[in-house]
Design an enzyme around this catalytic site. Structure first.
Site, PDB file in Angstrom:
ATOM      1  N   GLY A  38       0.875  -1.175   0.000  1.00 15.38           N
ATOM      2  CA  GLY A  38       0.000   0.000   0.000  1.00 15.38           C
ATOM      3  C   GLY A  38       0.909   1.221   0.000  1.00 15.38           C
ATOM      4  O   GLY A  38       1.873   1.273   0.775  1.00 15.38           O
ATOM      5  N   LYS A  39       0.598   2.177  -0.869  1.00 14.44           N
ATOM      6  CA  LYS A  39       1.484   3.337  -0.963  1.00 14.44           C
ATOM      7  C   LYS A  39       1.591   4.070   0.368  1.00 14.44           C
ATOM      8  O   LYS A  39       2.665   4.570   0.731  1.00 14.44           O
ATOM      9  CB  LYS A  39       1.009   4.279  -2.067  1.00 14.44           C
ATOM     10  CG  LYS A  39       1.148   3.639  -3.438  1.00 14.44           C
ATOM     11  CD  LYS A  39       0.785   4.565  -4.553  1.00 14.44           C
ATOM     12  CE  LYS A  39       0.577   3.786  -5.842  1.00 14.44           C
ATOM     13  NZ  LYS A  39       1.699   2.946  -6.222  1.00 14.44           N
ATOM     14  N   ASN A  42       3.783   1.936   2.792  1.00 14.40           N
ATOM     15  CA  ASN A  42       5.182   1.967   2.346  1.00 14.40           C
ATOM     16  C   ASN A  42       5.827   3.314   2.685  1.00 14.40           C
ATOM     17  O   ASN A  42       6.969   3.380   3.152  1.00 14.40           O
ATOM     18  CB  ASN A  42       5.280   1.752   0.831  1.00 14.40           C
ATOM     19  CG  ASN A  42       4.762   0.393   0.397  1.00 14.40           C
ATOM     20  OD1 ASN A  42       4.711  -0.540   1.185  1.00 14.40           O
ATOM     21  ND2 ASN A  42       4.358   0.284  -0.867  1.00 14.40           N
ATOM     22  N   LEU A 234      12.259  10.250 -12.330  1.00 13.23           N
ATOM     23  CA  LEU A 234      12.398   9.896 -13.751  1.00 13.23           C
ATOM     24  C   LEU A 234      12.924   8.483 -13.926  1.00 13.23           C
ATOM     25  O   LEU A 234      13.609   8.175 -14.907  1.00 13.23           O
ATOM     26  CB  LEU A 234      13.352  10.897 -14.428  1.00 13.23           C
ATOM     27  CG  LEU A 234      12.958  12.378 -14.353  1.00 13.23           C
ATOM     28  CD1 LEU A 234      14.109  13.259 -14.805  1.00 13.23           C
ATOM     29  CD2 LEU A 234      11.717  12.641 -15.208  1.00 13.23           C
ATOM     30  N   GLY A 235      12.664   7.602 -12.954  1.00 15.74           N
ATOM     31  CA  GLY A 235      13.145   6.225 -13.063  1.00 15.74           C
ATOM     32  C   GLY A 235      14.669   6.190 -13.109  1.00 15.74           C
ATOM     33  O   GLY A 235      15.344   6.838 -12.309  1.00 15.74           O
ATOM     34  N   ASP A 259      12.929  -5.928  -8.516  1.00 20.99           N
ATOM     35  CA  ASP A 259      11.518  -5.629  -8.253  1.00 20.99           C
ATOM     36  C   ASP A 259      11.402  -4.136  -7.933  1.00 20.99           C
ATOM     37  O   ASP A 259      11.899  -3.676  -6.905  1.00 20.99           O
ATOM     38  CB  ASP A 259      11.039  -6.474  -7.060  1.00 20.99           C
ATOM     39  CG  ASP A 259       9.556  -6.283  -6.767  1.00 20.99           C
ATOM     40  OD1 ASP A 259       8.923  -5.419  -7.409  1.00 20.99           O
ATOM     41  OD2 ASP A 259       9.034  -6.990  -5.883  1.00 20.99           O
ATOM     42  N   ASP A 265       7.705   4.927  -3.508  1.00 20.29           N
ATOM     43  CA  ASP A 265       7.307   5.187  -2.116  1.00 20.29           C
ATOM     44  C   ASP A 265       8.540   5.373  -1.233  1.00 20.29           C
ATOM     45  O   ASP A 265       8.554   6.207  -0.322  1.00 20.29           O
ATOM     46  CB  ASP A 265       6.471   4.022  -1.570  1.00 20.29           C
ATOM     47  CG  ASP A 265       5.202   3.812  -2.379  1.00 20.29           C
ATOM     48  OD1 ASP A 265       4.683   4.800  -2.941  1.00 20.29           O
ATOM     49  OD2 ASP A 265       4.735   2.652  -2.460  1.00 20.29           O
ATOM     50  N   GLY A 300       9.465  -7.361  -3.115  1.00 20.06           N
ATOM     51  CA  GLY A 300       8.384  -6.917  -2.242  1.00 20.06           C
ATOM     52  C   GLY A 300       8.324  -5.406  -2.105  1.00 20.06           C
ATOM     53  O   GLY A 300       9.218  -4.685  -2.558  1.00 20.06           O
TER      54      GLY A 300
HETATM   55  O1  RIB Z   1       3.671   1.673  -4.750  1.00 19.20           O
HETATM   56  C1  RIB Z   1       3.609   0.292  -4.545  1.00 19.20           C
HETATM   57  C2  RIB Z   1       2.309  -0.084  -3.914  1.00 19.20           C
HETATM   58  O2  RIB Z   1       1.258   0.211  -4.811  1.00 19.20           O
HETATM   59  C3  RIB Z   1       2.164  -1.543  -3.606  1.00 19.20           C
HETATM   60  O3  RIB Z   1       2.638  -1.875  -2.330  1.00 19.20           O
HETATM   61  C4  RIB Z   1       0.669  -1.815  -3.800  1.00 19.20           C
HETATM   62  O4  RIB Z   1       0.001  -2.166  -2.650  1.00 19.20           O
HETATM   63  C5  RIB Z   1       0.121  -0.532  -4.411  1.00 19.20           C
HETATM   64  O5  RIB Z   1      -0.528   0.229  -3.498  1.00 19.20           O
END
Ligand code: RIB
Length: 316
Positions: A38-39, A42, A234-235, A259, A265, A300
């Protein structure tokens, strides 16, 4: 000064795939792992790991209590997270491909059950000068922003995932925008601008083009929101910023990504954490860049966010 992150908490179901599933295709995945994400969650974890006193507000169902434990373990206060009956916790179906890129399908669940009464109750514990961090994965954002602004809180907005609701928010109250190219383009009304995530960026000509685009976008946004600091990621091309010190650029740190989930975040949490601890913008960008470089080398969302010690040792 306290930091309140009012945002989403998700259970992330992460599938390793050869490629993202296409329309009409049935695809077997190589593995399934369940992570906290979840943003909002995180970013709270990144803020706390960056060293600031962080409070998280939001909502989960009974099935999401373990997410509170994850927040607490990182040092985040969870007193303002509601545990709701009869609503399940938000979740994300994440495909993670061979290049480490991802695509995400969200189910809002409890994240979409925020009420004005909860917002009032939570915001009542904060005051002028305190800091509010928001993303676009909960409901009642406009109400929360209005109330926070009324009581003199500073507001940081990461308008992700971008959708039409963002344009209806009182964006003039925002002190810090943290966004990618696609989001910046949409805020400016330029739908054609593509996000950086997942793009190659290996060719020198392409690199120059993106850098110039980023500079153009961040300056245009600064013209539209002259009182806000604008931070554009900008990645692989790094990040650019328009703030009190004018235009700034920060390179990314080259790593092999496995990943990219939560890289943005992590950047947001460490960047804001740096600002709130008094670092100059350029140094906050550098620390955030290091933190997100470490995050993409790990699987993750929340579990990939490094500690401040790891960030300070990087690249080692
Ligand atoms: O930014 C990554 C998040 O986006 C993930 O953890 C996912 O839950 C989504 O909210």
């Amino acid at each position: 000064m306290k930091v309140l992150c009012f945002g989403s908490l998700n259970v992330d179901y992460t599938y390793e795939v050869d490629h993202f599933v296409r329309k009409g295709e049935t695809l077997s995945s190589d593995s399934l792992q369940v992570f906290s994400g979840g943003k909002g969650l995180n970013q709270s974890i990144a803020l706390a790991k960056a060293g600031v006193e962080t409070y998280h507000a939001g909502a989960v169902g009974e099935d999401g209590r373990f997410l509170l434990a994850q927040l607490q373990e990182a040092g985040v206060n969870t007193d303002y997270v509601a545990v709701l009956e009869d609503v399940r916790t938000g979740n994300a179906i994440i495909q993670n491909d061979r290049e480490g890129d991802n695509c995400i399908l969200l189910y809002g669940g409890a994240n979409q059950a925020i009420t004005p009464a909860q917002a009032d109750e939570v915001l009542g514990h904060f005051q002028e000068g305190d800091f509010l961090v928001l993303q676009n994965e909960i409901n009642e954002l406009a109400y929360i922003m209005e109330q926070a602004h009324r009581q003199g809180m500073r507001i940081a907005l990461n308008p992700s995932p971008m959708d039409g609701k963002i344009m209806g928010l009182p964006l003039g109250y925002v002190d810090y925008f943290l966004l990618n190219e696609g989001e910046a383009g949409q805020l400016l009304g330029q739908d054609a601008v593509k996000p950086a995530q997942g793009e190659g960026g290996q060719q020198p000509g392409r690199r120059m083009g993106k850098a110039v685009d980023g500079e153009r976008l961040v300056k245009a946004l600064s013209g539209k929101f002259p009182n806000a600091v604008i931070l554009l990621t900008l990645g692989k091309e790094g990040s650019v910023c328009m703030g009190s010190q004018g235009f700034l650029r920060q390179d990314s740190y080259p790593v092999t990504a496995v990943d990219t989930t939560a890289a943005g975040d992590t950047f947001t949490g460490f960047f804001l954490g740096g600002i709130l601890q008094g670092y100059p913008l350029q140094e906050a960008m550098d620390r955030a860049s290091k933190a997100s470089a470490i995050a993409v080398t790990r699987k993750g969302a929340a579990p990939s966010i490094p500690s401040i010690q790891e960030v300070e040792r990087f690249p080692g």
